[in-house]
Design a protein around this motif. Structure first.
Motif, PDB file in Angstrom:
ATOM      1  N   ALA A  50      -0.116 -13.686 -20.096  1.00  0.00           N
ATOM      2  CA  ALA A  50      -0.473 -12.904 -19.258  1.00  0.00           C
ATOM      3  C   ALA A  50      -0.811 -10.826 -19.371  1.00  0.00           C
ATOM      4  O   ALA A  50      -0.104 -10.791 -20.819  1.00  0.00           O
ATOM      5  CB  ALA A  50       0.522 -12.590 -18.086  1.00  0.00           C
ATOM      6  N   THR A  51      -0.912 -10.262 -18.604  1.00  0.00           N
ATOM      7  CA  THR A  51      -1.349  -9.381 -18.233  1.00  0.00           C
ATOM      8  C   THR A  51      -0.586  -8.799 -17.434  1.00  0.00           C
ATOM      9  O   THR A  51      -0.646  -8.667 -16.535  1.00  0.00           O
ATOM     10  CB  THR A  51      -2.557  -8.395 -18.116  1.00  0.00           C
ATOM     11  N   LEU A  52       0.446  -7.858 -17.982  1.00  0.00           N
ATOM     12  CA  LEU A  52       1.715  -6.992 -17.004  1.00  0.00           C
ATOM     13  C   LEU A  52       1.352  -5.459 -16.509  1.00  0.00           C
ATOM     14  O   LEU A  52       0.602  -4.620 -17.530  1.00  0.00           O
ATOM     15  CB  LEU A  52       2.754  -6.781 -17.433  1.00  0.00           C
ATOM     16  N   SER A  53       0.853  -4.882 -15.109  1.00  0.00           N
ATOM     17  CA  SER A  53       0.692  -3.658 -15.112  1.00  0.00           C
ATOM     18  C   SER A  53       0.894  -3.642 -13.396  1.00  0.00           C
ATOM     19  O   SER A  53       1.858  -4.026 -12.656  1.00  0.00           O
ATOM     20  CB  SER A  53      -1.182  -4.250 -14.360  1.00  0.00           C
ATOM     21  N   ASP A  54       0.073  -2.097 -13.171  1.00  0.00           N
ATOM     22  CA  ASP A  54       0.880  -1.646 -11.892  1.00  0.00           C
ATOM     23  C   ASP A  54       1.903  -1.414 -11.721  1.00  0.00           C
ATOM     24  O   ASP A  54       2.334  -2.228 -10.466  1.00  0.00           O
ATOM     25  CB  ASP A  54      -0.237  -2.396 -10.648  1.00  0.00           C
ATOM     26  N   ILE A  55       2.358  -1.375 -12.232  1.00  0.00           N
ATOM     27  CA  ILE A  55       4.462  -1.864 -11.901  1.00  0.00           C
ATOM     28  C   ILE A  55       4.719  -0.403 -11.406  1.00  0.00           C
ATOM     29  O   ILE A  55       4.310   1.022 -11.427  1.00  0.00           O
ATOM     30  CB  ILE A  55       4.913  -2.011 -13.310  1.00  0.00           C
ATOM     31  N   ALA A  56       5.211  -0.541 -10.370  1.00  0.00           N
ATOM     32  CA  ALA A  56       5.755   0.282  -9.330  1.00  0.00           C
ATOM     33  C   ALA A  56       7.614   0.454  -8.523  1.00  0.00           C
ATOM     34  O   ALA A  56       7.870  -0.816  -8.342  1.00  0.00           O
ATOM     35  CB  ALA A  56       4.944   0.818  -8.682  1.00  0.00           C
ATOM     36  N   VAL A  57       8.219   1.635  -9.011  1.00  0.00           N
ATOM     37  CA  VAL A  57       9.644   1.413  -8.032  1.00  0.00           C
ATOM     38  C   VAL A  57       9.087   3.089  -7.658  1.00  0.00           C
ATOM     39  O   VAL A  57       8.454   3.705  -7.961  1.00  0.00           O
ATOM     40  CB  VAL A  57      10.348   1.178  -9.321  1.00  0.00           C
ATOM     41  N   CYS A 106       1.229  -1.554   0.078  1.00  0.00           N
ATOM     42  CA  CYS A 106       0.187   0.150  -0.525  1.00  0.00           C
ATOM     43  C   CYS A 106       1.014   0.979   0.027  1.00  0.00           C
ATOM     44  O   CYS A 106       1.049   2.942  -0.905  1.00  0.00           O
ATOM     45  CB  CYS A 106      -0.903  -0.007   1.088  1.00  0.00           C
ATOM     46  N   ALA A 107       1.673   1.176   0.607  1.00  0.00           N
ATOM     47  CA  ALA A 107       2.835   2.389   1.074  1.00  0.00           C
ATOM     48  C   ALA A 107       3.818   2.854  -0.730  1.00  0.00           C
ATOM     49  O   ALA A 107       3.297   3.744  -0.858  1.00  0.00           O
ATOM     50  CB  ALA A 107       4.009   2.150   1.555  1.00  0.00           C
ATOM     51  N   LEU A 108       3.477   1.572  -1.287  1.00  0.00           N
ATOM     52  CA  LEU A 108       4.174   1.859  -2.122  1.00  0.00           C
ATOM     53  C   LEU A 108       3.307   2.033  -3.361  1.00  0.00           C
ATOM     54  O   LEU A 108       3.732   3.184  -4.055  1.00  0.00           O
ATOM     55  CB  LEU A 108       4.757   0.300  -3.320  1.00  0.00           C
ATOM     56  N   ASP A 109       2.401   1.698  -3.820  1.00  0.00           N
ATOM     57  CA  ASP A 109       0.885   2.831  -4.359  1.00  0.00           C
ATOM     58  C   ASP A 109       1.083   3.924  -4.173  1.00  0.00           C
ATOM     59  O   ASP A 109       0.783   4.727  -5.392  1.00  0.00           O
ATOM     60  CB  ASP A 109      -0.128   1.718  -4.823  1.00  0.00           C
ATOM     61  N   GLU A 110       0.513   3.879  -3.001  1.00  0.00           N
ATOM     62  CA  GLU A 110       0.174   5.521  -2.397  1.00  0.00           C
ATOM     63  C   GLU A 110       1.506   6.472  -3.291  1.00  0.00           C
ATOM     64  O   GLU A 110       1.238   7.130  -3.391  1.00  0.00           O
ATOM     65  CB  GLU A 110       0.259   5.591  -0.721  1.00  0.00           C
ATOM     66  N   ALA A 111       2.911   5.718  -2.745  1.00  0.00           N
ATOM     67  CA  ALA A 111       4.168   6.783  -2.725  1.00  0.00           C
ATOM     68  C   ALA A 111       3.589   7.168  -4.860  1.00  0.00           C
ATOM     69  O   ALA A 111       4.370   8.750  -5.088  1.00  0.00           O
ATOM     70  CB  ALA A 111       5.121   6.162  -2.972  1.00  0.00           C
ATOM     71  N   CYS A 112       3.026   5.874  -5.691  1.00  0.00           N
ATOM     72  CA  CYS A 112       3.777   6.247  -7.053  1.00  0.00           C
ATOM     73  C   CYS A 112       2.619   6.341  -7.566  1.00  0.00           C
ATOM     74  O   CYS A 112       2.245   6.947  -8.615  1.00  0.00           O
ATOM     75  CB  CYS A 112       3.546   4.571  -7.389  1.00  0.00           C
ATOM     76  N   PHE A 113       1.417   5.619  -7.472  1.00  0.00           N
ATOM     77  CA  PHE A 113       0.115   6.611  -7.873  1.00  0.00           C
ATOM     78  C   PHE A 113      -0.683   6.899  -6.864  1.00  0.00           C
ATOM     79  O   PHE A 113      -2.471   7.715  -7.108  1.00  0.00           O
ATOM     80  CB  PHE A 113      -0.993   4.793  -8.008  1.00  0.00           C
ATOM     81  N   HIS A 114      -0.663   7.998  -5.961  1.00  0.00           N
ATOM     82  CA  HIS A 114      -1.685   8.753  -5.080  1.00  0.00           C
ATOM     83  C   HIS A 114      -2.517   8.586  -5.017  1.00  0.00           C
ATOM     84  O   HIS A 114      -3.614   9.149  -4.852  1.00  0.00           O
ATOM     85  CB  HIS A 114      -1.509  10.242  -6.039  1.00  0.00           C
ATOM     86  N   LYS A 115      -2.548   7.080  -4.411  1.00  0.00           N
ATOM     87  CA  LYS A 115      -4.022   6.871  -4.190  1.00  0.00           C
ATOM     88  C   LYS A 115      -3.535   6.639  -2.186  1.00  0.00           C
ATOM     89  O   LYS A 115      -2.920   6.865  -1.900  1.00  0.00           O
ATOM     90  CB  LYS A 115      -3.944   5.112  -4.189  1.00  0.00           C
ATOM     91  N   THR A 116      -5.398   6.842  -1.751  1.00  0.00           N
ATOM     92  CA  THR A 116      -5.007   6.968  -0.066  1.00  0.00           C
ATOM     93  C   THR A 116      -5.075   5.379   0.748  1.00  0.00           C
ATOM     94  O   THR A 116      -5.686   3.991  -0.792  1.00  0.00           O
ATOM     95  CB  THR A 116      -5.945   7.278   0.217  1.00  0.00           C
ATOM     96  N   MET A 117      -4.604   4.796   1.116  1.00  0.00           N
ATOM     97  CA  MET A 117      -4.715   3.352   1.657  1.00  0.00           C
ATOM     98  C   MET A 117      -5.579   2.920   2.277  1.00  0.00           C
ATOM     99  O   MET A 117      -6.124   2.238   1.872  1.00  0.00           O
ATOM    100  CB  MET A 117      -4.179   3.719   3.696  1.00  0.00           C
ATOM    101  N   ASP A 118      -7.095   3.661   2.305  1.00  0.00           N
ATOM    102  CA  ASP A 118      -8.659   3.312   2.423  1.00  0.00           C
ATOM    103  C   ASP A 118      -8.647   3.345   0.970  1.00  0.00           C
ATOM    104  O   ASP A 118      -9.454   1.945   0.914  1.00  0.00           O
ATOM    105  CB  ASP A 118      -9.473   4.610   2.845  1.00  0.00           C
ATOM    106  N   GLU A 119      -8.442   3.801   0.356  1.00  0.00           N
ATOM    107  CA  GLU A 119      -8.520   2.907  -1.694  1.00  0.00           C
ATOM    108  C   GLU A 119      -7.939   1.589  -1.543  1.00  0.00           C
ATOM    109  O   GLU A 119      -8.301   0.819  -2.380  1.00  0.00           O
ATOM    110  CB  GLU A 119      -8.898   4.215  -3.030  1.00  0.00           C
TER     111      GLU A 119
END
Length: 82
Positions: free
Chosen positions: A53-60, A2-15
């Motif tokens: 396969a589909t590759l998605s949601d790549i985050a660093v 969640c912290a990784l996606d929050e930092a990379c995709f600007h989503k909230t923990m609640d989402e």
């Protein structure tokens, strides 16, 4: 995750929490994790399908970007899918 996606995709923990609970409960999803010196630095999602396969949601994490980790992660995922 969640912290990784929050930092990379600007989503909230609640989402993010319900989204990851759903993804982790699905058999056709796989989350590939990338580590540097034992610390999580990135991830990618593979959604397995009948003929590929589909590759998605790549985050660093932003502080690790520009160092080749994303390229290595994508390369690994493509080879795994093949």
């Amino acid at each position: 995750l969640c912290a990784l996606d929050e930092a990379c995709f600007h989503k909230t923990m609640d989402e993010l929490k319900p989204r990851f609970q759903h993804i982790l409960s699905e058999r056709h999803y796989q989350i590939i994790l990338a580590f540097d010196r034992g610390h999580l630095i990135g991830k990618a999602h593979l959604r397995w399908q009948k003929h590929g396969a589909t590759l998605s949601d790549i985050a660093v994490f932003p502080e690790k970007q520009g160092q080749g980790f994303g390229t290595a992660l994508i390369t690994y995922c493509i080879n795994l899918a093949l």
